[in-house]
Motif scaffolding. Sequence first.
Motif, PDB file in Angstrom:
ATOM      1  N   VAL A 133       0.827  -1.211   0.000  1.00 52.11           N
ATOM      2  CA  VAL A 133       0.000   0.000   0.000  1.00 52.11           C
ATOM      3  C   VAL A 133       0.858   1.257   0.000  1.00 52.11           C
ATOM      4  O   VAL A 133       0.601   2.216  -0.732  1.00 52.11           O
ATOM      5  CB  VAL A 133      -0.955   0.002   1.215  1.00 52.11           C
ATOM      6  N   ASP A 134       1.905   1.271   0.839  1.00 53.56           N
ATOM      7  CA  ASP A 134       2.736   2.469   0.940  1.00 53.56           C
ATOM      8  C   ASP A 134       3.509   2.734  -0.353  1.00 53.56           C
ATOM      9  O   ASP A 134       3.670   3.889  -0.765  1.00 53.56           O
ATOM     10  CB  ASP A 134       3.700   2.354   2.119  1.00 53.56           C
ATOM     11  N   LEU A 135       3.979   1.677  -0.996  1.00 51.09           N
ATOM     12  CA  LEU A 135       4.666   1.846  -2.279  1.00 51.09           C
ATOM     13  C   LEU A 135       3.695   2.404  -3.320  1.00 51.09           C
ATOM     14  O   LEU A 135       4.052   3.286  -4.112  1.00 51.09           O
ATOM     15  CB  LEU A 135       5.240   0.501  -2.739  1.00 51.09           C
ATOM     16  N   ALA A 136       2.456   1.924  -3.299  1.00 53.94           N
ATOM     17  CA  ALA A 136       1.444   2.424  -4.226  1.00 53.94           C
ATOM     18  C   ALA A 136       1.108   3.885  -3.944  1.00 53.94           C
ATOM     19  O   ALA A 136       0.959   4.689  -4.873  1.00 53.94           O
ATOM     20  CB  ALA A 136       0.182   1.560  -4.141  1.00 53.94           C
ATOM     21  N   LEU A 137       0.984   4.227  -2.663  1.00 52.24           N
ATOM     22  CA  LEU A 137       0.690   5.621  -2.305  1.00 52.24           C
ATOM     23  C   LEU A 137       1.784   6.560  -2.817  1.00 52.24           C
ATOM     24  O   LEU A 137       1.502   7.596  -3.422  1.00 52.24           O
ATOM     25  CB  LEU A 137       0.568   5.754  -0.787  1.00 52.24           C
ATOM     26  N   GLN A 138       3.044   6.194  -2.581  1.00 54.52           N
ATOM     27  CA  GLN A 138       4.133   7.065  -3.007  1.00 54.52           C
ATOM     28  C   GLN A 138       4.185   7.167  -4.527  1.00 54.52           C
ATOM     29  O   GLN A 138       4.473   8.230  -5.081  1.00 54.52           O
ATOM     30  CB  GLN A 138       5.466   6.562  -2.461  1.00 54.52           C
ATOM     31  N   ALA A 139       3.845   6.067  -5.208  1.00 58.25           N
ATOM     32  CA  ALA A 139       3.827   6.086  -6.671  1.00 58.25           C
ATOM     33  C   ALA A 139       2.686   6.938  -7.201  1.00 58.25           C
ATOM     34  O   ALA A 139       2.781   7.487  -8.301  1.00 58.25           O
ATOM     35  CB  ALA A 139       3.717   4.666  -7.217  1.00 58.25           C
ATOM     36  N   TYR A 140       1.610   7.052  -6.447  1.00 54.67           N
ATOM     37  CA  TYR A 140       0.519   7.941  -6.859  1.00 54.67           C
ATOM     38  C   TYR A 140       1.032   9.373  -6.945  1.00 54.67           C
ATOM     39  O   TYR A 140       0.593  10.152  -7.798  1.00 54.67           O
ATOM     40  CB  TYR A 140      -0.626   7.846  -5.849  1.00 54.67           C
ATOM     41  N   ASN A 141       1.984   9.705  -6.091  1.00 53.96           N
ATOM     42  CA  ASN A 141       2.570  11.042  -6.093  1.00 53.96           C
ATOM     43  C   ASN A 141       3.744  11.157  -7.069  1.00 53.96           C
ATOM     44  O   ASN A 141       3.837  12.127  -7.825  1.00 53.96           O
ATOM     45  CB  ASN A 141       3.027  11.395  -4.681  1.00 53.96           C
ATOM     46  N   PHE A 142       4.643  10.161  -7.064  1.00 58.35           N
ATOM     47  CA  PHE A 142       5.858  10.217  -7.883  1.00 58.35           C
ATOM     48  C   PHE A 142       5.643   9.745  -9.321  1.00 58.35           C
ATOM     49  O   PHE A 142       6.362  10.148 -10.232  1.00 58.35           O
ATOM     50  CB  PHE A 142       6.940   9.319  -7.284  1.00 58.35           C
ATOM     51  N   GLY A 143       4.705   8.814  -9.499  1.00 61.28           N
ATOM     52  CA  GLY A 143       4.553   8.140 -10.782  1.00 61.28           C
ATOM     53  C   GLY A 143       5.048   6.699 -10.687  1.00 61.28           C
ATOM     54  O   GLY A 143       5.794   6.338  -9.768  1.00 61.28           O
ATOM     55  N   GLY A 144       4.634   5.884 -11.639  1.00 61.41           N
ATOM     56  CA  GLY A 144       4.952   4.459 -11.615  1.00 61.41           C
ATOM     57  C   GLY A 144       6.427   4.141 -11.712  1.00 61.41           C
ATOM     58  O   GLY A 144       6.859   3.049 -11.335  1.00 61.41           O
ATOM     59  N   ARG A 178      12.835  20.550  -6.417  1.00 59.55           N
ATOM     60  CA  ARG A 178      12.082  19.550  -5.657  1.00 59.55           C
ATOM     61  C   ARG A 178      11.366  18.631  -6.639  1.00 59.55           C
ATOM     62  O   ARG A 178      10.919  19.071  -7.707  1.00 59.55           O
ATOM     63  CB  ARG A 178      11.071  20.256  -4.758  1.00 59.55           C
ATOM     64  N   TYR A 179      11.266  17.352  -6.302  1.00 59.01           N
ATOM     65  CA  TYR A 179      10.519  16.406  -7.117  1.00 59.01           C
ATOM     66  C   TYR A 179       9.485  15.712  -6.232  1.00 59.01           C
ATOM     67  O   TYR A 179       9.826  14.892  -5.373  1.00 59.01           O
ATOM     68  CB  TYR A 179      11.439  15.364  -7.756  1.00 59.01           C
ATOM     69  N   GLY A 180       8.209  16.049  -6.431  1.00 59.32           N
ATOM     70  CA  GLY A 180       7.150  15.407  -5.676  1.00 59.32           C
ATOM     71  C   GLY A 180       7.240  15.666  -4.187  1.00 59.32           C
ATOM     72  O   GLY A 180       7.934  16.579  -3.726  1.00 59.32           O
ATOM     73  N   ASP A 181       6.531  14.854  -3.437  1.00 53.86           N
ATOM     74  CA  ASP A 181       6.516  14.935  -1.972  1.00 53.86           C
ATOM     75  C   ASP A 181       7.104  13.642  -1.419  1.00 53.86           C
ATOM     76  O   ASP A 181       6.422  12.619  -1.361  1.00 53.86           O
ATOM     77  CB  ASP A 181       5.087  15.118  -1.468  1.00 53.86           C
ATOM     78  N   PRO A 182       8.375  13.633  -1.005  1.00 54.80           N
ATOM     79  CA  PRO A 182       8.990  12.403  -0.515  1.00 54.80           C
ATOM     80  C   PRO A 182       8.377  11.887   0.785  1.00 54.80           C
ATOM     81  O   PRO A 182       8.584  10.740   1.154  1.00 54.80           O
ATOM     82  CB  PRO A 182      10.462  12.794  -0.314  1.00 54.80           C
ATOM     83  N   GLU A 183       7.608  12.726   1.467  1.00 59.41           N
ATOM     84  CA  GLU A 183       6.937  12.294   2.704  1.00 59.41           C
ATOM     85  C   GLU A 183       5.435  12.135   2.476  1.00 59.41           C
ATOM     86  O   GLU A 183       4.626  12.283   3.393  1.00 59.41           O
ATOM     87  CB  GLU A 183       7.219  13.289   3.828  1.00 59.41           C
ATOM     88  N   TYR A 184       5.087  11.779   1.260  1.00 61.42           N
ATOM     89  CA  TYR A 184       3.674  11.648   0.898  1.00 61.42           C
ATOM     90  C   TYR A 184       2.980  10.578   1.745  1.00 61.42           C
ATOM     91  O   TYR A 184       1.839  10.769   2.181  1.00 61.42           O
ATOM     92  CB  TYR A 184       3.573  11.295  -0.583  1.00 61.42           C
TER      93      TYR A 184
END
Length: 325
Positions: A133-144, A178-184
Motif C-alpha cells: 500500500v505504501d509503495l502504491a501511495l508514493q507512486a501515486y505522487n511520484f509516478g509508476g 524539488r521532485y514530488g513529496d517524498p513524505e507523501y
Amino acid sequence: MGKLKLLNWLSVIGLALFLLMIPAFMMMLNPSDSEENAFQTQDDDEIGTIMVSSEVERYRPLFEKYAKKYGVEKLVNILMALTMQESGGRVPDVMQSSESLGLPPNTITDPEQSIDAGVRHFKAVYTSAKGDVDLALQAYNFGGGFITWVQNGKGGKYTLSLAQEFSSMMAGKMGWGRYGDPEYVPHVRRYLKPASKFTGDFQKVMDEALKYQGNPYSWGGSTPQTGFDCSGLTQWTYKQVGISLPRTAQEQFYASKKVSVSEARAGDLVFFTGTYVGKYITHVGIYLGNGRMYNSNDSGIKYDNLSGYWKQHLVGYGRVADFKS
C-alpha cells in the motif's frame, strides 16, 4: 435401488467429500504458507476511523462505488485519506486525477469523474506494487517509475529513505529544486486512526505508540523530541505503564522471557536479526497478535505483517509483562 447403483451413488458422495477435505488437509500440511497469505490480505485491517473533512466525507458513496468497481473495497479509507492530502475535497478534481489521464492539472471538473479516474489509477499502481500500500501511495505522487526503481535493486518495498533518495535523484535529473513529496506516505497516513483492539496497560502502551505513527525512523532516537529507532520506541512506550526496558534491541532480547510462536500474544516483543550488519539482534517490534507488529523501521513508525522480509529475519518472541487481554 439396485445394489450396483447404490454403490455408485455412495462412491460419488465419497469422492465429493474427499475433494472438499483437500484444502483443509493441505493447510494442515503447510500451515505457515496459508497463514502468511492470510496476513498479506490484511492491508489495513488496523484502520478504525478516518479523520477527513466533511468536504471529503460527502464523497464516501462514490469512493465505495469505484473501489468496488476496481476491486479495492478494503482500501476505501486509504483512498479518502489520499484525497484529503491531494485536495481536501475543495476542488472538483478531488483526487487530482487529470494528470493520470494525460491532461493538465485540474482539467477534470466533475468530482465523480475524478474519483473514477483516481481509483482506477491507484488500482494500477497498487497492482504494480504487488499489494504494498505504501509503495502504491508514493507512486501515486511520484509516478509508476518509482515502483520500477524500488523493485529493481532497491529491496522491492517502500521505505521513507528510498522515497527521499528517489526525490533527490529525480530533482537533480530534471534540474528542479524539488521532485514530488517524498513524505507523501506519512502525510496521507496522518488521516488514519487505528481501531482500539486491546485493553488495560497494553492499550495504554499502544495509545502512546500510535501518537507517533507515520513519523520517520530516527537512529538513536528514544524520546518524542528526538524521534525513535526501534528499541527507543519500545523502551519509551512501555515506560509509560511502569515497565523498564534496556536501551537496545539486543539488550531487550536478553532481558525478556522467551516464548514460542504458539505462546506469543499481544504485548510481547518480537525480535529480528540481520536487518543490518552488526549485533545478533538488530531489530525489535511490538507484537500485536495474528502475525502483526507495530515498529519503527526505515519506512517510519508503522504496522507491518510478519511475512516476507520480516519472516525471513525473525528470531523469536519475548515477554516483558503479563498483559491481560
